[in-house]
Write a protein that holds these residues in place. Sequence first.
Motif, PDB file in Angstrom:
ATOM      1  N   LEU A 213       1.108  -1.221  -0.116  1.00  0.00           N
ATOM      2  CA  LEU A 213       0.104  -0.156  -0.134  1.00  0.00           C
ATOM      3  C   LEU A 213       1.238   1.332   0.339  1.00  0.00           C
ATOM      4  CD1 LEU A 213      -2.687  -1.180   2.267  1.00  0.00           C
ATOM      5  CD2 LEU A 213      -2.858  -0.964  -0.111  1.00  0.00           C
ATOM      6  N   GLU A 214       1.838   1.086   0.772  1.00  0.00           N
ATOM      7  CA  GLU A 214       2.467   2.055   0.939  1.00  0.00           C
ATOM      8  C   GLU A 214       3.561   2.782  -1.140  1.00  0.00           C
ATOM      9  OE1 GLU A 214       4.160   2.201   5.343  1.00  0.00           O
ATOM     10  OE2 GLU A 214       5.969   1.588   3.756  1.00  0.00           O
ATOM     11  N   ARG A 215       3.750   1.279  -1.535  1.00  0.00           N
ATOM     12  CA  ARG A 215       4.352   1.193  -2.983  1.00  0.00           C
ATOM     13  C   ARG A 215       3.577   2.415  -3.472  1.00  0.00           C
ATOM     14  NH1 ARG A 215       9.507  -0.603  -3.847  1.00  0.00           N
ATOM     15  NH2 ARG A 215       8.388  -0.924  -6.205  1.00  0.00           N
ATOM     16  N   VAL A 216       2.039   1.854  -4.582  1.00  0.00           N
ATOM     17  CA  VAL A 216       0.684   2.054  -4.926  1.00  0.00           C
ATOM     18  C   VAL A 216       0.734   2.821  -4.382  1.00  0.00           C
ATOM     19  CG1 VAL A 216      -1.149   1.208  -6.196  1.00  0.00           C
ATOM     20  CG2 VAL A 216       0.847  -0.236  -5.492  1.00  0.00           C
ATOM     21  N   GLN A 217       0.022   3.475  -3.406  1.00  0.00           N
ATOM     22  CA  GLN A 217      -0.267   4.729  -2.536  1.00  0.00           C
ATOM     23  C   GLN A 217      -1.874   4.965  -3.088  1.00  0.00           C
ATOM     24  OE1 GLN A 217       2.209   8.171  -3.255  1.00  0.00           O
ATOM     25  NE2 GLN A 217       3.745   7.230  -2.049  1.00  0.00           N
ATOM     26  N   PRO A 218      -2.529   3.505  -3.035  1.00  0.00           N
ATOM     27  CA  PRO A 218      -3.915   3.827  -3.507  1.00  0.00           C
ATOM     28  C   PRO A 218      -5.291   4.995  -2.848  1.00  0.00           C
ATOM     29  CG  PRO A 218      -3.845   1.892  -2.382  1.00  0.00           C
ATOM     30  CD  PRO A 218      -2.737   2.658  -2.043  1.00  0.00           C
ATOM     31  N   ARG A 219      -6.042   5.036  -3.334  1.00  0.00           N
ATOM     32  CA  ARG A 219      -7.665   5.831  -2.468  1.00  0.00           C
ATOM     33  C   ARG A 219      -7.989   4.866  -1.782  1.00  0.00           C
ATOM     34  NH1 ARG A 219      -9.354  10.911  -3.413  1.00  0.00           N
ATOM     35  NH2 ARG A 219      -8.968  11.083  -5.411  1.00  0.00           N
ATOM     36  N   LEU A 220      -8.109   4.224  -3.327  1.00  0.00           N
ATOM     37  CA  LEU A 220      -9.193   2.685  -2.601  1.00  0.00           C
ATOM     38  C   LEU A 220      -8.574   1.227  -3.207  1.00  0.00           C
ATOM     39  CD1 LEU A 220     -12.466   1.721  -2.592  1.00  0.00           C
ATOM     40  CD2 LEU A 220     -12.507   2.810  -5.414  1.00  0.00           C
ATOM     41  N   VAL A 221      -8.951   0.560  -2.748  1.00  0.00           N
ATOM     42  CA  VAL A 221      -8.572  -0.869  -2.999  1.00  0.00           C
ATOM     43  C   VAL A 221      -9.830  -1.162  -3.447  1.00  0.00           C
ATOM     44  CG1 VAL A 221      -7.763  -2.800  -2.191  1.00  0.00           C
ATOM     45  CG2 VAL A 221      -6.568  -1.201  -0.799  1.00  0.00           C
ATOM     46  N   LEU A 222     -10.029  -2.455  -4.595  1.00  0.00           N
ATOM     47  CA  LEU A 222     -10.342  -3.408  -4.888  1.00  0.00           C
ATOM     48  C   LEU A 222     -10.241  -4.649  -5.008  1.00  0.00           C
ATOM     49  CD1 LEU A 222     -12.637  -1.736  -8.478  1.00  0.00           C
ATOM     50  CD2 LEU A 222     -13.077  -1.728  -6.250  1.00  0.00           C
ATOM     51  N   LEU A 223     -11.009  -5.456  -3.510  1.00  0.00           N
ATOM     52  CA  LEU A 223     -10.005  -6.865  -2.603  1.00  0.00           C
ATOM     53  C   LEU A 223     -10.968  -8.328  -2.985  1.00  0.00           C
ATOM     54  CD1 LEU A 223      -7.292  -8.018  -1.345  1.00  0.00           C
ATOM     55  CD2 LEU A 223      -8.900  -7.050   0.811  1.00  0.00           C
ATOM     56  N   GLU A 224     -10.608  -9.055  -3.882  1.00  0.00           N
ATOM     57  CA  GLU A 224     -11.507 -10.275  -4.460  1.00  0.00           C
ATOM     58  C   GLU A 224     -11.706 -10.653  -2.856  1.00  0.00           C
ATOM     59  OE1 GLU A 224     -11.321 -13.897  -7.264  1.00  0.00           O
ATOM     60  OE2 GLU A 224      -9.921 -11.952  -7.851  1.00  0.00           O
ATOM     61  N   GLN A 225     -12.228 -11.210  -2.631  1.00  0.00           N
ATOM     62  CA  GLN A 225     -12.385 -12.089  -1.303  1.00  0.00           C
ATOM     63  C   GLN A 225     -12.524 -11.345  -0.412  1.00  0.00           C
ATOM     64  OE1 GLN A 225     -10.964 -15.905  -1.920  1.00  0.00           O
ATOM     65  NE2 GLN A 225     -11.626 -16.528  -2.533  1.00  0.00           N
ATOM     66  N   ALA A 226     -12.460 -10.177  -0.007  1.00  0.00           N
ATOM     67  CA  ALA A 226     -12.290  -9.466   1.179  1.00  0.00           C
ATOM     68  C   ALA A 226     -13.087  -9.609   2.478  1.00  0.00           C
ATOM     69  CB  ALA A 226     -11.963  -7.737   1.126  1.00  0.00           C
ATOM     70  N   ALA A 246     -13.332  -2.582  -0.522  1.00  0.00           N
ATOM     71  CA  ALA A 246     -14.470  -2.788  -1.289  1.00  0.00           C
ATOM     72  C   ALA A 246     -14.484  -3.735  -1.659  1.00  0.00           C
ATOM     73  CB  ALA A 246     -14.832  -1.428  -2.041  1.00  0.00           C
ATOM     74  N   GLU A 247     -15.094  -4.732  -1.661  1.00  0.00           N
ATOM     75  CA  GLU A 247     -15.249  -6.106  -2.065  1.00  0.00           C
ATOM     76  C   GLU A 247     -16.137  -6.492  -2.926  1.00  0.00           C
ATOM     77  OE1 GLU A 247     -16.228 -11.454  -1.851  1.00  0.00           O
ATOM     78  OE2 GLU A 247     -16.064 -10.274  -0.275  1.00  0.00           O
ATOM     79  N   PRO A 248     -15.396  -6.386  -4.562  1.00  0.00           N
ATOM     80  CA  PRO A 248     -16.120  -6.720  -5.756  1.00  0.00           C
ATOM     81  C   PRO A 248     -17.157  -7.688  -5.945  1.00  0.00           C
ATOM     82  CG  PRO A 248     -13.845  -6.728  -6.886  1.00  0.00           C
ATOM     83  CD  PRO A 248     -14.163  -6.959  -5.305  1.00  0.00           C
ATOM     84  N   GLN A 249     -18.566  -8.172  -5.931  1.00  0.00           N
ATOM     85  CA  GLN A 249     -19.114  -9.365  -5.890  1.00  0.00           C
ATOM     86  C   GLN A 249     -18.751 -10.382  -7.337  1.00  0.00           C
ATOM     87  OE1 GLN A 249     -23.585  -9.859  -6.238  1.00  0.00           O
ATOM     88  NE2 GLN A 249     -23.416 -12.090  -6.026  1.00  0.00           N
ATOM     89  N   HIS A 250     -17.702 -11.725  -6.730  1.00  0.00           N
ATOM     90  CA  HIS A 250     -17.424 -12.623  -7.445  1.00  0.00           C
ATOM     91  C   HIS A 250     -17.979 -13.810  -8.065  1.00  0.00           C
ATOM     92  CE1 HIS A 250     -15.621 -14.022  -3.843  1.00  0.00           C
ATOM     93  NE2 HIS A 250     -15.532 -15.299  -4.260  1.00  0.00           N
ATOM     94  N   GLY A 251     -19.320 -14.337  -7.256  1.00  0.00           N
ATOM     95  CA  GLY A 251     -19.186 -15.597  -7.681  1.00  0.00           C
ATOM     96  C   GLY A 251     -21.054 -15.433  -6.796  1.00  0.00           C
TER      97      GLY A 251
END
Length: 477
Positions: A213-226, A246-251
């Motif tokens: 997270l320090e390297r990418v410096q995002p403000r939002l993470v879309l995490l599968e299976q969060a 946020a978790e995008p529904q994957h199934g």
Amino acid sequence: MALPSLSDLLEIENDHAFLAFCCPHSGVLIWPLVRNQFLRQLISDLYYQQAPLVSAVPTVPRRQALGAFSRVLGHNLQQGRMRGEVLVVGTGAGHFQRDGHWFNRITDYLVEQSPADTVTVEGLVDWHVPTPRWNQRVAYWLPWQGAITVTGRLLVRERHVANARELLEYARIRASQLLGLTIADSSMNMLVGMLARKLARLPVMQYAYRRLLERVQPRLVLLEQACYGDFAPFNQVAREMGIRVAEPQHGMVSGGHDAYCYAPVLRESEAYRACLPHDFLGYGAWWNSQINVPVQKWVIGNPHYSEQRRSISPALGVQKDILLLGDGIEFSLYLALAQELAQLLRGRYRIVLRPHPLERAEVQLRFPEGRVGDVLIDTNRDIYSSFATAHAVVGEVSTGLFEAQGIAGRVLLWETAKARFSYPQHPFCGFADARALVEALQTPEGEYSVPLAEEIWAPGWAHNYRGYLAQILAALG
């Protein structure tokens, strides 16, 4: 006596004591790290006949692993330092070929909507490095995953085992007292060992997530299976850094899915909510209504369904297949149903059995000719190609049942105890066994209503996702 539902099983964790079991060093909750595995051990004993839901980690094939590791390391070094407002973290389970390039059906559609501002980090499935691929801003998690796994094995100590056993024995006692359920000592020892390794590797895992997270410096993470407990450390680190997850529904999600349904005590706990993502991006309002995970639920749609549905509709051909969908656990159970069905139908339809992606490689090794007697093994990587030639799609616990509606001729649910547990609510006609399925195939089916279809698959996914992205990033400042 009726078998317990998931809501019955959740009474086990409906106890403030589960919020008191913490890692002595970091203070983080321990229950999320083993919750899914503990509940699935109970579910497995109750509902799975031929294969366990939870099993020991298989031995790593060294040659494949080393080959993948060297390719990934070279790829990651070439990518250099990547930064973006949005970080997508996926398992790598959704790849199919689109225009000669590997494309992840779970995450890459979302990346398409903001490619310049999005970075992807992905795992590998079956040690396969997908090249060439459409998404160019991607790095692979394998080197860190290897370090985390090795750490868990090398650094585990008696204190980790003692902490793990204390929690799991408490949960086992609750299961026995409340529901009369037992867990065999062999299964308990496996769970204790699993949790002890997770506790041992926790500091390295937290460090790895923080570095990412320090390297990418995002403000939002879309995490599968969060919402799965294994990602609790990621959610906690991101929250500490002020990053939204946020978790995008994957199934499939449902009232019978342990990762998306929680006991009241956990839902009301701030400490437990810190182990979960902020948002869940659902396929439609129907799915969001099935689950009680204490996060903000958004209706986005299913990009892959929408895009494939658009391309398949005009090209529907002759639908002569009965397509059975495996669940990734009990392949032999579905093979037996398919073989009985082939005998009963005697060539009136092709009987096609589709392995779950998790078991595809193993099934191909077992049946290299692509058939077992009169039963064909489906080798299409993308399920929609199989729907297009299906007179009927049949399954027990599969998102594919929902995806097939409106494409295949008809959809039928195998109404087993497992299916009733997994789908307390569903829109399908059902059958009990192969003979009942043959009778159901000869019975006219009612139409799939458009309002229900839009509740399940919200239209306008790209507009919905861009709206979510704009609203969240604006709120984050």
